[in-house]
Scaffold this motif. Structure first.
Motif, PDB file in Angstrom:
ATOM      1  N   THR A  36       0.522  -1.443  -0.078  1.00  0.00           N
ATOM      2  CA  THR A  36       0.174  -0.285   0.170  1.00  0.00           C
ATOM      3  C   THR A  36       0.989   1.093   0.337  1.00  0.00           C
ATOM      4  O   THR A  36       0.505   2.063  -1.127  1.00  0.00           O
ATOM      5  CB  THR A  36      -0.778   0.080   1.202  1.00  0.00           C
ATOM      6  N   TYR A  37       1.594   1.074   0.718  1.00  0.00           N
ATOM      7  CA  TYR A  37       2.948   2.220   0.866  1.00  0.00           C
ATOM      8  C   TYR A  37       4.132   1.912   0.613  1.00  0.00           C
ATOM      9  O   TYR A  37       4.669   0.757   0.842  1.00  0.00           O
ATOM     10  CB  TYR A  37       3.258   3.114   2.144  1.00  0.00           C
ATOM     11  N   ALA A  38       4.514   2.488   0.148  1.00  0.00           N
ATOM     12  CA  ALA A  38       6.959   2.942   0.078  1.00  0.00           C
ATOM     13  C   ALA A  38       6.778   2.494   0.926  1.00  0.00           C
ATOM     14  O   ALA A  38       7.161   2.850   1.523  1.00  0.00           O
ATOM     15  CB  ALA A  38       6.656   3.065  -1.527  1.00  0.00           C
ATOM     16  N   GLU A  39       7.696   1.464   1.546  1.00  0.00           N
ATOM     17  CA  GLU A  39       7.959   0.951   2.397  1.00  0.00           C
ATOM     18  C   GLU A  39      10.532   1.632   1.975  1.00  0.00           C
ATOM     19  O   GLU A  39      10.222   0.992   0.659  1.00  0.00           O
ATOM     20  CB  GLU A  39       8.406  -0.048   3.430  1.00  0.00           C
ATOM     21  N   PRO A  40      10.785   2.058   3.004  1.00  0.00           N
ATOM     22  CA  PRO A  40      12.469   2.178   2.699  1.00  0.00           C
ATOM     23  C   PRO A  40      13.260   0.903   2.855  1.00  0.00           C
ATOM     24  O   PRO A  40      14.075   0.971   1.809  1.00  0.00           O
ATOM     25  CB  PRO A  40      12.391   3.194   3.954  1.00  0.00           C
ATOM     26  N   HIS A  41      13.141   0.406   3.217  1.00  0.00           N
ATOM     27  CA  HIS A  41      13.431  -1.508   3.081  1.00  0.00           C
ATOM     28  C   HIS A  41      12.875  -2.268   1.863  1.00  0.00           C
ATOM     29  O   HIS A  41      13.177  -3.688   2.250  1.00  0.00           O
ATOM     30  CB  HIS A  41      13.918  -1.906   4.467  1.00  0.00           C
ATOM     31  N   CYS A  42      11.761  -2.207   1.138  1.00  0.00           N
ATOM     32  CA  CYS A  42      10.699  -3.005   0.409  1.00  0.00           C
ATOM     33  C   CYS A  42      11.864  -2.140  -0.969  1.00  0.00           C
ATOM     34  O   CYS A  42      12.018  -1.128  -1.232  1.00  0.00           O
ATOM     35  CB  CYS A  42       9.809  -2.847   0.678  1.00  0.00           C
ATOM     36  N   TYR A  43      11.464  -3.366  -2.173  1.00  0.00           N
ATOM     37  CA  TYR A  43      11.656  -3.160  -3.359  1.00  0.00           C
ATOM     38  C   TYR A  43      10.252  -3.474  -4.555  1.00  0.00           C
ATOM     39  O   TYR A  43      10.110  -4.160  -4.084  1.00  0.00           O
ATOM     40  CB  TYR A  43      12.540  -3.818  -4.180  1.00  0.00           C
ATOM     41  N   ASP A  44       9.927  -2.452  -4.881  1.00  0.00           N
ATOM     42  CA  ASP A  44       8.874  -2.135  -5.751  1.00  0.00           C
ATOM     43  C   ASP A  44       9.348  -2.695  -7.223  1.00  0.00           C
ATOM     44  O   ASP A  44      10.609  -2.282  -7.469  1.00  0.00           O
ATOM     45  CB  ASP A  44       8.191  -0.536  -6.515  1.00  0.00           C
ATOM     46  N   LEU A  45       8.636  -3.797  -8.052  1.00  0.00           N
ATOM     47  CA  LEU A  45       9.242  -4.469  -8.825  1.00  0.00           C
ATOM     48  C   LEU A  45       8.333  -4.173  -9.962  1.00  0.00           C
ATOM     49  O   LEU A  45       7.303  -4.493  -9.563  1.00  0.00           O
ATOM     50  CB  LEU A  45       9.565  -5.417  -8.927  1.00  0.00           C
ATOM     51  N   CYS A  46       8.434  -4.394 -11.228  1.00  0.00           N
ATOM     52  CA  CYS A  46       7.620  -4.040 -12.630  1.00  0.00           C
ATOM     53  C   CYS A  46       7.373  -5.894 -12.851  1.00  0.00           C
ATOM     54  O   CYS A  46       7.585  -6.246 -11.984  1.00  0.00           O
ATOM     55  CB  CYS A  46       7.819  -3.938 -13.715  1.00  0.00           C
ATOM     56  N   ALA A  47       6.335  -6.069 -13.509  1.00  0.00           N
ATOM     57  CA  ALA A  47       5.863  -7.983 -13.807  1.00  0.00           C
ATOM     58  C   ALA A  47       7.288  -8.989 -14.228  1.00  0.00           C
ATOM     59  O   ALA A  47       7.620  -9.664 -13.466  1.00  0.00           O
ATOM     60  CB  ALA A  47       4.969  -7.521 -14.886  1.00  0.00           C
ATOM     61  N   GLU A  48       7.519  -7.864 -15.505  1.00  0.00           N
ATOM     62  CA  GLU A  48       8.883  -8.463 -16.316  1.00  0.00           C
ATOM     63  C   GLU A  48      10.276  -8.979 -15.044  1.00  0.00           C
ATOM     64  O   GLU A  48      10.486 -10.117 -14.517  1.00  0.00           O
ATOM     65  CB  GLU A  48       9.624  -7.912 -16.779  1.00  0.00           C
ATOM     66  N   HIS A  49      10.752  -8.202 -13.532  1.00  0.00           N
ATOM     67  CA  HIS A  49      11.214  -8.019 -13.238  1.00  0.00           C
ATOM     68  C   HIS A  49      11.225  -9.130 -11.898  1.00  0.00           C
ATOM     69  O   HIS A  49      11.477 -10.148 -10.797  1.00  0.00           O
ATOM     70  CB  HIS A  49      11.964  -6.563 -12.590  1.00  0.00           C
ATOM     71  N   SER A  50       9.837  -9.156 -11.522  1.00  0.00           N
ATOM     72  CA  SER A  50       9.446 -10.017 -10.840  1.00  0.00           C
ATOM     73  C   SER A  50       9.221 -11.248 -10.766  1.00  0.00           C
ATOM     74  O   SER A  50       9.472 -12.350  -9.805  1.00  0.00           O
ATOM     75  CB  SER A  50       7.769  -9.188  -9.976  1.00  0.00           C
ATOM     76  N   GLU A  51       9.029 -11.320 -12.307  1.00  0.00           N
ATOM     77  CA  GLU A  51       8.831 -12.327 -12.339  1.00  0.00           C
ATOM     78  C   GLU A  51      10.334 -13.312 -12.311  1.00  0.00           C
ATOM     79  O   GLU A  51      10.143 -15.059 -12.572  1.00  0.00           O
ATOM     80  CB  GLU A  51       8.718 -12.885 -14.492  1.00  0.00           C
ATOM     81  N   ARG A  52      11.368 -12.912 -12.686  1.00  0.00           N
ATOM     82  CA  ARG A  52      12.859 -13.419 -13.108  1.00  0.00           C
ATOM     83  C   ARG A  52      13.839 -13.500 -11.994  1.00  0.00           C
ATOM     84  O   ARG A  52      14.892 -13.504 -11.722  1.00  0.00           O
ATOM     85  CB  ARG A  52      13.473 -12.287 -14.714  1.00  0.00           C
ATOM     86  N   LEU A  53      12.949 -13.005 -11.172  1.00  0.00           N
ATOM     87  CA  LEU A  53      13.356 -12.637  -9.474  1.00  0.00           C
ATOM     88  C   LEU A  53      14.001 -14.315  -8.711  1.00  0.00           C
ATOM     89  O   LEU A  53      13.588 -15.234  -9.389  1.00  0.00           O
ATOM     90  CB  LEU A  53      12.761 -12.011  -8.689  1.00  0.00           C
ATOM     91  N   THR A  54      15.310 -14.320  -8.722  1.00  0.00           N
ATOM     92  CA  THR A  54      16.165 -14.823  -8.384  1.00  0.00           C
ATOM     93  C   THR A  54      16.979 -14.605  -6.479  1.00  0.00           C
ATOM     94  O   THR A  54      17.486 -13.229  -6.504  1.00  0.00           O
ATOM     95  CB  THR A  54      17.049 -15.313  -9.312  1.00  0.00           C
ATOM     96  N   ALA A  55      16.746 -15.608  -5.854  1.00  0.00           N
ATOM     97  CA  ALA A  55      17.563 -15.281  -5.031  1.00  0.00           C
ATOM     98  C   ALA A  55      19.184 -15.666  -4.249  1.00  0.00           C
ATOM     99  O   ALA A  55      19.292 -16.573  -5.547  1.00  0.00           O
ATOM    100  CB  ALA A  55      16.653 -15.664  -3.749  1.00  0.00           C
ATOM    101  N   PRO A  56      19.563 -14.989  -3.978  1.00  0.00           N
ATOM    102  CA  PRO A  56      21.058 -15.892  -3.725  1.00  0.00           C
ATOM    103  C   PRO A  56      20.902 -17.051  -3.318  1.00  0.00           C
ATOM    104  O   PRO A  56      20.501 -17.594  -2.399  1.00  0.00           O
ATOM    105  CB  PRO A  56      22.008 -14.803  -2.614  1.00  0.00           C
TER     106      PRO A  56
END
Length: 126
Positions: A36-56
């Protein structure tokens, strides 16, 4: 200032659709619906980047789905809506003849009073 939040990735100007949060204690990346709100320690991602997300390596990715997506009305919903419109359009005297109870304001069985399409139920104590 734009009201649309943008993807946090560098050089990406697409609108954000998801929010990524890292839980360092659990080595987990959580990707969920846009916060709902932009948080300082969170990242907002578009559809393409959220689909391609990988973790360490060694981390888990938890993808939360938003169950409030647009749902299509069922046949039962549409039929109920059509019946409600027909009933509302029916004149009150014809409704009384059809066995729907008395016209506006008259007493009904069981201490019930009709006012148009609404019913007022009396308390059993009164």
């Amino acid at each position: 200032m734009s009201l649309v939040r943008r993807c946090s990735r560098t050089a990406c100007g697409r609108p954000a659709v998801a929010t990524l949060t890292y839980v360092y204690a659990d080595s987990t990346a959580v990707l969920g619906p846009l916060a709902t709100y932009a948080e300082p320690h969170c990242y907002d991602l578009c559809a393409e980047h959220s689909e391609r997300l990988t973790a360490p390596r060694g981390w888990d990715v938890v993808r939360l789905t938003d169950g409030s997506g647009p749902s299509r009305p069922s046949g039962d919903d549409l039929e109920a809506l059509a019946n409600a419109v027909r009933e509302a359009a029916r004149p009150q005297d014809r409704a009384a003849e059809a066995g729907r109870g008395p016209a506006q304001g008259g007493p009904a069985s069981g201490g019930e009073t009709r006012r148009g399409h609404l019913r007022v139920l009396r308390s059993p104590d009164s």
